[in-house]
Design an enzyme around this catalytic site. Structure first.
Site, PDB file in Angstrom:
ATOM      1  N   PHE A 112       0.862  -1.183   0.000  1.00  0.00           N
ATOM      2  CA  PHE A 112       0.000   0.000   0.000  1.00  0.00           C
ATOM      3  C   PHE A 112       0.901   1.237   0.000  1.00  0.00           C
ATOM      4  O   PHE A 112       1.853   1.310   0.778  1.00  0.00           O
ATOM      5  CB  PHE A 112      -0.875  -0.039   1.255  1.00  0.00           C
ATOM      6  CG  PHE A 112      -1.974   0.974   1.256  1.00  0.00           C
ATOM      7  CD1 PHE A 112      -3.138   0.772   0.523  1.00  0.00           C
ATOM      8  CD2 PHE A 112      -1.858   2.141   1.999  1.00  0.00           C
ATOM      9  CE1 PHE A 112      -4.168   1.702   0.536  1.00  0.00           C
ATOM     10  CE2 PHE A 112      -2.884   3.084   2.014  1.00  0.00           C
ATOM     11  CZ  PHE A 112      -4.038   2.863   1.278  1.00  0.00           C
ATOM     12  N   ASP A 183       2.498  -6.183   7.621  1.00  0.00           N
ATOM     13  CA  ASP A 183       1.297  -5.359   7.710  1.00  0.00           C
ATOM     14  C   ASP A 183       0.099  -6.285   7.474  1.00  0.00           C
ATOM     15  O   ASP A 183      -0.001  -6.932   6.428  1.00  0.00           O
ATOM     16  CB  ASP A 183       1.356  -4.239   6.658  1.00  0.00           C
ATOM     17  CG  ASP A 183       0.221  -3.238   6.837  1.00  0.00           C
ATOM     18  OD1 ASP A 183      -0.864  -3.649   7.278  1.00  0.00           O
ATOM     19  OD2 ASP A 183       0.442  -2.055   6.525  1.00  0.00           O
ATOM     20  N   TYR A 208     -10.403  -0.716  10.932  1.00  0.00           N
ATOM     21  CA  TYR A 208     -11.663  -0.242  10.344  1.00  0.00           C
ATOM     22  C   TYR A 208     -12.051  -1.051   9.122  1.00  0.00           C
ATOM     23  O   TYR A 208     -13.102  -0.841   8.547  1.00  0.00           O
ATOM     24  CB  TYR A 208     -11.583   1.255   9.985  1.00  0.00           C
ATOM     25  CG  TYR A 208     -10.333   1.650   9.236  1.00  0.00           C
ATOM     26  CD1 TYR A 208     -10.217   1.422   7.876  1.00  0.00           C
ATOM     27  CD2 TYR A 208      -9.254   2.219   9.904  1.00  0.00           C
ATOM     28  CE1 TYR A 208      -9.071   1.746   7.198  1.00  0.00           C
ATOM     29  CE2 TYR A 208      -8.092   2.563   9.234  1.00  0.00           C
ATOM     30  CZ  TYR A 208      -8.003   2.321   7.876  1.00  0.00           C
ATOM     31  OH  TYR A 208      -6.847   2.642   7.219  1.00  0.00           O
ATOM     32  N   LYS A 209     -11.189  -2.001   8.706  1.00  0.00           N
ATOM     33  CA  LYS A 209     -11.518  -2.843   7.554  1.00  0.00           C
ATOM     34  C   LYS A 209     -12.316  -4.056   8.056  1.00  0.00           C
ATOM     35  O   LYS A 209     -13.479  -3.908   8.412  1.00  0.00           O
ATOM     36  CB  LYS A 209     -10.233  -3.207   6.805  1.00  0.00           C
ATOM     37  CG  LYS A 209      -9.617  -1.971   6.135  1.00  0.00           C
ATOM     38  CD  LYS A 209      -8.246  -2.173   5.544  1.00  0.00           C
ATOM     39  CE  LYS A 209      -7.765  -0.867   4.907  1.00  0.00           C
ATOM     40  NZ  LYS A 209      -6.310  -0.774   4.776  1.00  0.00           N
ATOM     41  N   ARG A 355     -13.004  -3.933  -7.209  1.00  0.00           N
ATOM     42  CA  ARG A 355     -12.612  -4.755  -6.067  1.00  0.00           C
ATOM     43  C   ARG A 355     -13.839  -5.109  -5.218  1.00  0.00           C
ATOM     44  O   ARG A 355     -14.654  -4.238  -4.917  1.00  0.00           O
ATOM     45  CB  ARG A 355     -11.615  -3.920  -5.261  1.00  0.00           C
ATOM     46  CG  ARG A 355     -10.901  -4.586  -4.163  1.00  0.00           C
ATOM     47  CD  ARG A 355      -9.815  -3.650  -3.644  1.00  0.00           C
ATOM     48  NE  ARG A 355     -10.368  -2.554  -2.837  1.00  0.00           N
ATOM     49  CZ  ARG A 355      -9.752  -2.009  -1.790  1.00  0.00           C
ATOM     50  NH1 ARG A 355      -8.555  -2.433  -1.429  1.00  0.00           N
ATOM     51  NH2 ARG A 355     -10.307  -1.025  -1.118  1.00  0.00           N
TER      52      ARG A 355
HETATM   53  C1  LIG Z   1      -5.706   0.613   4.658  1.00  0.00           C
HETATM   54  C2  LIG Z   1      -4.213   0.575   4.675  1.00  0.00           C
HETATM   55  C3  LIG Z   1      -3.460   1.654   5.184  1.00  0.00           C
HETATM   56  C4  LIG Z   1      -4.107   2.924   5.659  1.00  0.00           C
HETATM   57  O1  LIG Z   1      -3.374   3.545   6.667  1.00  0.00           O
HETATM   58  P1  LIG Z   1      -4.063   4.618   7.609  1.00  0.00           P
HETATM   59  O2  LIG Z   1      -2.964   5.269   8.326  1.00  0.00           O
HETATM   60  O3  LIG Z   1      -5.009   3.871   8.506  1.00  0.00           O
HETATM   61  O4  LIG Z   1      -4.826   5.570   6.749  1.00  0.00           O
HETATM   62  C5  LIG Z   1      -2.081   1.520   5.234  1.00  0.00           C
HETATM   63  N1  LIG Z   1      -1.469   0.393   4.802  1.00  0.00           N
HETATM   64  C6  LIG Z   1      -2.166  -0.644   4.290  1.00  0.00           C
HETATM   65  C7  LIG Z   1      -1.452  -1.872   3.833  1.00  0.00           C
HETATM   66  C8  LIG Z   1      -3.552  -0.578   4.196  1.00  0.00           C
HETATM   67  O5  LIG Z   1      -4.238  -1.587   3.665  1.00  0.00           O
END
Ligand SMILES: *Cc1c(COP(=O)(O)O)cnc(C)c1O
Length: 396
Positions: A112, A183, A208-209, A355
């Site tokens: 990400f 992660d 939050y996912k 998705r």
């Molecule tokens: C959703 C997601 C994020 C988002 O990070 P936030 O700081 O919560 O906005 C970061 N890394 C990955 C791999 C994600 O899937």
């Protein structure tokens, strides 16, 4: 299938099939009332006394233990706070310090972007010759060598759902003397994770996912217990101090995972998450995974049968896929808007990915078939081909 399905435990709008729980989980039914209670009885009545009396100060570790329970981590190894981007920075900063003679942070191009941006920021800040190296996900194994200080990967690719083999990659990292950071943003609550068994040093993720903690819910960080008293927190905030209320002028890292706390916890948001986490108390993660795979396999089969306009962008083998299925289509953005307009909510990721996330607590086989019928209608009748579906919102 076991008792995974519990639609009644969530608030889902009438007529909506929600295939986006991989991005923002829906609100568990109990949350509004329980948060309201907390606001009135705790914040309202107790005021500042709530920190002790209502246990607000211990909430980051208390909820951390609930998260630990579904990611294969022992009690006392996970703490909540901040957002995932901050936790990436924190984990990575501590990881490279464990390997002071090496200068490469290795990640992959499927990660990400925020994870990569945070790594870039850290590299810039350290100014000690660190570099962030990114390779294709399939080339990670090959790229791990004795220059690598830390390997930082997201287990499940946010775009395609491709899944790394956590245990195998961690073993490779360790064989080369690198520290491993995972992660789990698209893993926690989506599939069984065996953190302790993987042997990795650090893990982070958001809530939050798949964990339904609500927009902006705090992230988690795990440090392998044997290292928790050794890691140096780069974000040395007062609540990670050994004695925050001594108001010492010098930072002394707190005991164990507590040192990964930074500042004041977001109590309201943690309360919503704590209530949401109660849903997991009796969930068998293997059964949840089996249910998720069954829904995904059904979705792939039906889309390939009925909607030939879409091309599978996720791995076909469910063992190498997380809990989402992605399709590529040139007009994917407009097509997804048209699908959403008809009550099937998925999302779009640039450049052309549609998705769909699968969350067996509130999605069943009938929902999958109904969603496929909507997608087929949109594609067969080019319902996406309208100006209003091509205007991009700030959030896609
Ligand atoms: C959703 C997601 C994020 C988002 O990070 P936030 O700081 O919560 O906005 C970061 N890394 C990955 C791999 C994600 O899937």
């Amino acid at each position: 299938m076991s008792n995974i399905l519990r639609k009644e435990a969530f608030v889902l709008p009438e007529g909506v099939i929600y295939l986006d729980g991989n991005s923002l989980g829906p609100i568990p039914r109990e949350v509004p009332e329980r948060v309201q209670q907390m606001l009135n009885a705790e914040w309202g009545e107790m005021l500042i006394r709530g920190w002790n009396k209502a246990g607000w100060m211990d909430q980051p570790s208390r909820v951390g233990n609930m998260v630990a329970g579904i990611i294969g981590a022992p009690e006392g190894s996970v703490v909540m706070g901040d957002t995932l981007s901050i936790k990436v920075f924190q984990a990575l900063a501590s990881a490279v310090k464990l390997n002071p003679d090496r200068r490469v942070i290795l990640s992959d191009t499927g990660n990400f972007p925020s994870d990569l941006y945070m790594a870039e920021g850290l590299v810039g800040l350290l100014e000690q010759g660190y570099t962030l190296k990114t390779v294709a996900p399939e080339e990670v194994a090959e790229a791990i060598d004795d220059s690598v200080a830390a390997v930082m990967l997201t287990e499940v690719d946010y775009r395609t759902g491709r899944k790394h083999d956590m245990r195998a990659v961690t073993e490779m990292a360790h064989a080369s003397g690198a520290v491993m950071v995972w992660d789990l943003a698209h893993s926690a609550g989506a599939l069984p994770v065996d953190l302790a068994g993987s042997g990795c040093e650090f893990a982070i993720g958001c809530t939050y996912k798949y964990l339904n903690g609500g927009p902006g819910a705090p992230a988690f960080i795990y440090v392998r217990p044997d290292l928790a008293d050794k890691v140096e927190p780069a974000l040395s905030g007062w609540l990670g101090h050994r004695q925050p209320f001594a108001f010492d002028l010098k930072y002394k890292a707190g005991s164990g995972i507590e040192r990964m706390r930074v500042g004041t916890p977001p109590v309201i948001q943690l309360t919503a998450l704590e209530v949401a986490m109660e849903l997991w108390a009796d969930v068998d993660m293997d059964a949840l995974r089996a249910a998720s795979v069954a829904l995904q396999e059904q979705f792939i089969e039906e889309i390939e049968r009925d909607v030939p306009q879409l091309t599978l962008a996720s791995p076909r083998d469910p063992r190498t896929r997380g809990s989402q299925v992605s399709w590529s289509f040139d007009e994917g953005y407009a097509a997804m808007q048209a699908v959403i307009d008809r009550g099937v909510i998925g999302d779009f990721r640039a450049p052309d990915i549609m998705r769909f996330g699968f969350t067996p607590m509130y999605i069943d086989a009938a929902d999958v078939s109904a969603a496929v019928a909507v997608i087929k209608d949109v594609m067969d009748n080019r319902l996406w081909d309208q100006e209003k579906y091509k205007i991009r919102g700030k959030v896609t």
